[in-house]
Design a protein around this motif. Structure first.
Motif, PDB file in Angstrom:
ATOM      1  N   LEU A  50       0.845  -1.210   0.000  1.00  0.00           N
ATOM      2  CA  LEU A  50       0.000   0.000   0.000  1.00  0.00           C
ATOM      3  C   LEU A  50       0.873   1.251   0.000  1.00  0.00           C
ATOM      4  O   LEU A  50       0.545   2.256  -0.647  1.00  0.00           O
ATOM      5  N   GLN A  51       1.985   1.161   0.730  1.00  0.00           N
ATOM      6  CA  GLN A  51       2.912   2.296   0.763  1.00  0.00           C
ATOM      7  C   GLN A  51       3.421   2.594  -0.648  1.00  0.00           C
ATOM      8  O   GLN A  51       3.590   3.736  -1.045  1.00  0.00           O
ATOM      9  N   ARG A  52       3.655   1.512  -1.393  1.00  0.00           N
ATOM     10  CA  ARG A  52       4.124   1.676  -2.773  1.00  0.00           C
ATOM     11  C   ARG A  52       3.065   2.379  -3.624  1.00  0.00           C
ATOM     12  O   ARG A  52       3.376   3.259  -4.431  1.00  0.00           O
ATOM     13  N   LEU A  53       1.799   1.988  -3.423  1.00  0.00           N
ATOM     14  CA  LEU A  53       0.727   2.641  -4.194  1.00  0.00           C
ATOM     15  C   LEU A  53       0.617   4.114  -3.792  1.00  0.00           C
ATOM     16  O   LEU A  53       0.364   4.976  -4.639  1.00  0.00           O
ATOM     17  N   ASN A  54       0.841   4.397  -2.507  1.00  0.00           N
ATOM     18  CA  ASN A  54       0.849   5.800  -2.073  1.00  0.00           C
ATOM     19  C   ASN A  54       1.983   6.561  -2.753  1.00  0.00           C
ATOM     20  O   ASN A  54       1.800   7.664  -3.245  1.00  0.00           O
ATOM     21  N   ARG A  55       3.169   5.919  -2.776  1.00  0.00           N
ATOM     22  CA  ARG A  55       4.353   6.591  -3.348  1.00  0.00           C
ATOM     23  C   ARG A  55       4.229   6.764  -4.856  1.00  0.00           C
ATOM     24  O   ARG A  55       4.431   7.831  -5.401  1.00  0.00           O
ATOM     25  N   GLU A  56       3.878   5.667  -5.533  1.00  0.00           N
ATOM     26  CA  GLU A  56       3.975   5.687  -7.004  1.00  0.00           C
ATOM     27  C   GLU A  56       2.709   6.155  -7.698  1.00  0.00           C
ATOM     28  O   GLU A  56       2.763   6.654  -8.811  1.00  0.00           O
ATOM     29  N   LEU A  57       1.557   5.962  -7.057  1.00  0.00           N
ATOM     30  CA  LEU A  57       0.299   6.361  -7.701  1.00  0.00           C
ATOM     31  C   LEU A  57      -0.374   7.517  -6.973  1.00  0.00           C
ATOM     32  O   LEU A  57      -1.527   7.844  -7.255  1.00  0.00           O
ATOM     33  N   ASN A  58       0.356   8.096  -5.989  1.00  0.00           N
ATOM     34  CA  ASN A  58      -0.209   9.202  -5.186  1.00  0.00           C
ATOM     35  C   ASN A  58      -1.516   8.817  -4.509  1.00  0.00           C
ATOM     36  O   ASN A  58      -2.413   9.653  -4.360  1.00  0.00           O
ATOM     37  N   ALA A  59      -1.652   7.560  -4.143  1.00  0.00           N
ATOM     38  CA  ALA A  59      -2.843   7.110  -3.415  1.00  0.00           C
ATOM     39  C   ALA A  59      -2.738   7.598  -1.973  1.00  0.00           C
ATOM     40  O   ALA A  59      -1.675   8.060  -1.540  1.00  0.00           O
ATOM     41  N   ASN A  60      -3.846   7.501  -1.222  1.00  0.00           N
ATOM     42  CA  ASN A  60      -3.782   7.946   0.184  1.00  0.00           C
ATOM     43  C   ASN A  60      -4.287   6.852   1.131  1.00  0.00           C
ATOM     44  O   ASN A  60      -5.118   7.109   1.999  1.00  0.00           O
ATOM     45  N   PHE A  61      -3.796   5.631   0.956  1.00  0.00           N
ATOM     46  CA  PHE A  61      -4.138   4.549   1.881  1.00  0.00           C
ATOM     47  C   PHE A  61      -3.662   4.949   3.285  1.00  0.00           C
ATOM     48  O   PHE A  61      -2.469   5.237   3.469  1.00  0.00           O
ATOM     49  N   PRO A  62      -4.543   4.946   4.293  1.00  0.00           N
ATOM     50  CA  PRO A  62      -4.096   5.236   5.660  1.00  0.00           C
ATOM     51  C   PRO A  62      -3.454   3.984   6.267  1.00  0.00           C
ATOM     52  O   PRO A  62      -4.150   3.090   6.750  1.00  0.00           O
ATOM     53  N   LEU A  63      -2.142   3.903   6.204  1.00  0.00           N
ATOM     54  CA  LEU A  63      -1.448   2.647   6.529  1.00  0.00           C
ATOM     55  C   LEU A  63      -1.761   2.135   7.932  1.00  0.00           C
ATOM     56  O   LEU A  63      -1.886   0.930   8.155  1.00  0.00           O
ATOM     57  N   GLY A  64      -1.900   3.075   8.867  1.00  0.00           N
ATOM     58  CA  GLY A  64      -2.166   2.690  10.261  1.00  0.00           C
ATOM     59  C   GLY A  64      -3.541   2.046  10.434  1.00  0.00           C
ATOM     60  O   GLY A  64      -3.817   1.448  11.482  1.00  0.00           O
ATOM     61  N   ASP A  65      -4.385   2.151   9.448  1.00  0.00           N
ATOM     62  CA  ASP A  65      -5.734   1.590   9.549  1.00  0.00           C
ATOM     63  C   ASP A  65      -5.842   0.195   8.939  1.00  0.00           C
ATOM     64  O   ASP A  65      -6.949  -0.309   8.723  1.00  0.00           O
ATOM     65  N   TYR A  66      -4.699  -0.409   8.649  1.00  0.00           N
ATOM     66  CA  TYR A  66      -4.706  -1.769   8.096  1.00  0.00           C
ATOM     67  C   TYR A  66      -3.925  -2.720   8.994  1.00  0.00           C
ATOM     68  O   TYR A  66      -2.891  -2.353   9.552  1.00  0.00           O
ATOM     69  N   GLU A  67      -4.436  -3.913   9.083  1.00  0.00           N
ATOM     70  CA  GLU A  67      -3.821  -4.940   9.915  1.00  0.00           C
ATOM     71  C   GLU A  67      -3.352  -6.097   9.027  1.00  0.00           C
ATOM     72  O   GLU A  67      -4.093  -6.506   8.121  1.00  0.00           O
ATOM     73  N   HIS A  68      -2.153  -6.597   9.304  1.00  0.00           N
ATOM     74  CA  HIS A  68      -1.619  -7.766   8.575  1.00  0.00           C
ATOM     75  C   HIS A  68      -2.350  -9.026   9.033  1.00  0.00           C
ATOM     76  O   HIS A  68      -2.507  -9.254  10.234  1.00  0.00           O
ATOM     77  N   ARG A  69      -2.787  -9.832   8.092  1.00  0.00           N
ATOM     78  CA  ARG A  69      -3.400 -11.122   8.446  1.00  0.00           C
ATOM     79  C   ARG A  69      -2.864 -12.190   7.501  1.00  0.00           C
ATOM     80  O   ARG A  69      -2.926 -12.018   6.269  1.00  0.00           O
ATOM     81  N   ALA A  70      -2.327 -13.261   8.063  1.00  0.00           N
ATOM     82  CA  ALA A  70      -1.854 -14.382   7.231  1.00  0.00           C
ATOM     83  C   ALA A  70      -2.308 -15.678   7.883  1.00  0.00           C
ATOM     84  O   ALA A  70      -2.135 -15.874   9.083  1.00  0.00           O
ATOM     85  N   PHE A  71      -2.924 -16.541   7.103  1.00  0.00           N
ATOM     86  CA  PHE A  71      -3.381 -17.828   7.655  1.00  0.00           C
ATOM     87  C   PHE A  71      -3.187 -18.931   6.625  1.00  0.00           C
ATOM     88  O   PHE A  71      -3.135 -18.674   5.412  1.00  0.00           O
ATOM     89  N   TYR A  72      -3.088 -20.159   7.140  1.00  0.00           N
ATOM     90  CA  TYR A  72      -2.901 -21.304   6.257  1.00  0.00           C
ATOM     91  C   TYR A  72      -4.215 -22.043   6.098  1.00  0.00           C
ATOM     92  O   TYR A  72      -4.876 -22.362   7.102  1.00  0.00           O
ATOM     93  N   SER A  73      -4.601 -22.299   4.859  1.00  0.00           N
ATOM     94  CA  SER A  73      -5.794 -23.089   4.591  1.00  0.00           C
ATOM     95  C   SER A  73      -5.334 -24.513   4.261  1.00  0.00           C
ATOM     96  O   SER A  73      -4.731 -24.740   3.208  1.00  0.00           O
TER      97      SER A  73
END
Ligand code: SAH
Ligand code: AVI
Length: 312
Positions: free
Chosen positions: A228-251
């Motif tokens: 998301l940081q990359r999209l903010n940097r390269e596409l001038n997006a404004n994703f609020p990074l602090g409002d996202y949580e990492h989630r990884a799970f195995y199916s």
């Protein structure tokens, strides 16, 4: 290898440049974020920062993949090189090419290491890798190719036989169909004496896999958020990074890790060249799949891909 087709590349001298990569990124992001569930292609993890973060991941005690593969290469590469007698090495998704030294050293010891072609979508990182390799192997021709391997890509002509390596279980990051298409494309580029070396993570205890993608230092979370940081940097997006949580799970049923970024609150994001995107509280953007393999099942699938398993 057969001679590379030049029609898919811009510019005649290596490293080749990917055609319209910004347009491709806009297309992929627009397409992925308009799906339900929302998704982004994992290839966008790997700007320079993302590639550095991946290197950090490979050093984590929980991330067993890199260590296991390094050990396997150290134990198994000698008979492979002896049997194939490669003069060139082409490596897909080469990254920092740290494990590649094991292969190149063995090729040199075996009497032939003419050319190394690392292929990667991460331009700056690949160029840094090439500079390092030229210093380490002044007698080997290092020809980096910046390409997205999910698209048809051209390779420079290299001396045969060629060993084509695809390590790090990066194959697992492609959905089955895309993986088969990619392997079929590679098989079509290979000559009769060339051989393919694949590193793929196998199905194992779910807790071990889950830990590898949820390290306590939070490096994997930072790697995930970097997309998301990359999209903010390269596409001038404004994703609020602090409002996202990492989630990884195995199916266990699908034999794959899923990595997501989950919105902690409902919000809107503006990507100027794409438009406004709305996320609900708890909605997630899927950023990666990482398939784990079953050796027997994969051997049965080989003919589909135009490859045949060797006996190592
Ligand atoms: N082979 C290395 C790096 C694995 S990380 C290792 O085993 O440690 C995955 C690598 O694949 C990264 O360097 C990334 O930039 C590259 N990659 C991911 N998707 C790609 C794509 N679609 N085309 C080309 N390279 C890609
Ligand atoms: C590059 N690829 C094989 C890694 C994997 O394990 O799927 C990327 C990664 N994602 C989270 N940690 C590492």
């Amino acid at each position: 290898m057969r001679n590379g087709r030049q029609s898919d590349v811009v510019g005649g001298t290596p490293p080749y440049t990917v055609r319209q990569s910004r347009q491709q990124m806009l297309f992929d992001v627009r397409d992925g974020l308009s799906r339900s569930p929302k998704q982004l292609s994992p290839k966008y993890f790997y700007d320079e920062r993302g590639s550095e973060l991946f290197e950090e991941i490979t050093q984590l005690p929980e991330y067993y993949l890199t260590r296991a593969e390094r050990l396997l290469l150290e134990q198994k590469i000698a008979p492979i090189v002896r049997a194939v007698q490669p003069c060139s090495l082409v490596e897909l998704g080469a990254g920092s090419a740290t494990k590649t030294h094991i292969i190149l050293d063995e090729m040199r010891a075996n009497g032939c290491a003419e050319c190394y072609v690392p292929v990667d979508v991460s331009r700056d990182f690949l160029e840094a890798t090439a500079v390092q390799l030229r210093a380490d192997y002044p007698d080997v021709q290092i020809t980096p190719v910046v390409s997205d391997i999910t698209e048809p890509f051209a390779l420079p002509p290299v001396a045969s036989p060629t060993l084509v390596a695809f390590l790090g279980s990066t194959i697992g990051n492609f959905p089955r169909e895309q993986a088969v298409r990619l392997l079929a494309h590679i098989a079509g580029e290979m000559g009769a004496t060339d051989r393919f070396l694949l590193g793929a993570d196998l199905i194992k205890d779910a807790a071990i896999i889950t830990r590898a993608y949820n390290d306590p230092k939070g490096v994997t979370a930072t790697f995930n958020l970097n997309i998301l940081q990359r999209l903010n940097r390269e596409l001038n997006a404004n994703f609020p990074l602090g409002d996202y949580e990492h989630r990884a799970f195995y199916s266990s049923s699908q034999h794959r890790v899923e990595m997501h970024l989950v919105a902690r609150r409902a919000h809107r994001v503006l990507i100027p060249e794409i438009g406004e995107i709305t996320l609900d509280k708890g909605e997630s953007i899927r950023t990666e799949l990482s398939y784990k393999y079953d050796r027997q099942a994969e051997s049965r699938r080989e003919p589909q891909r135009g490859t045949a398993p060797g006996g190592f």
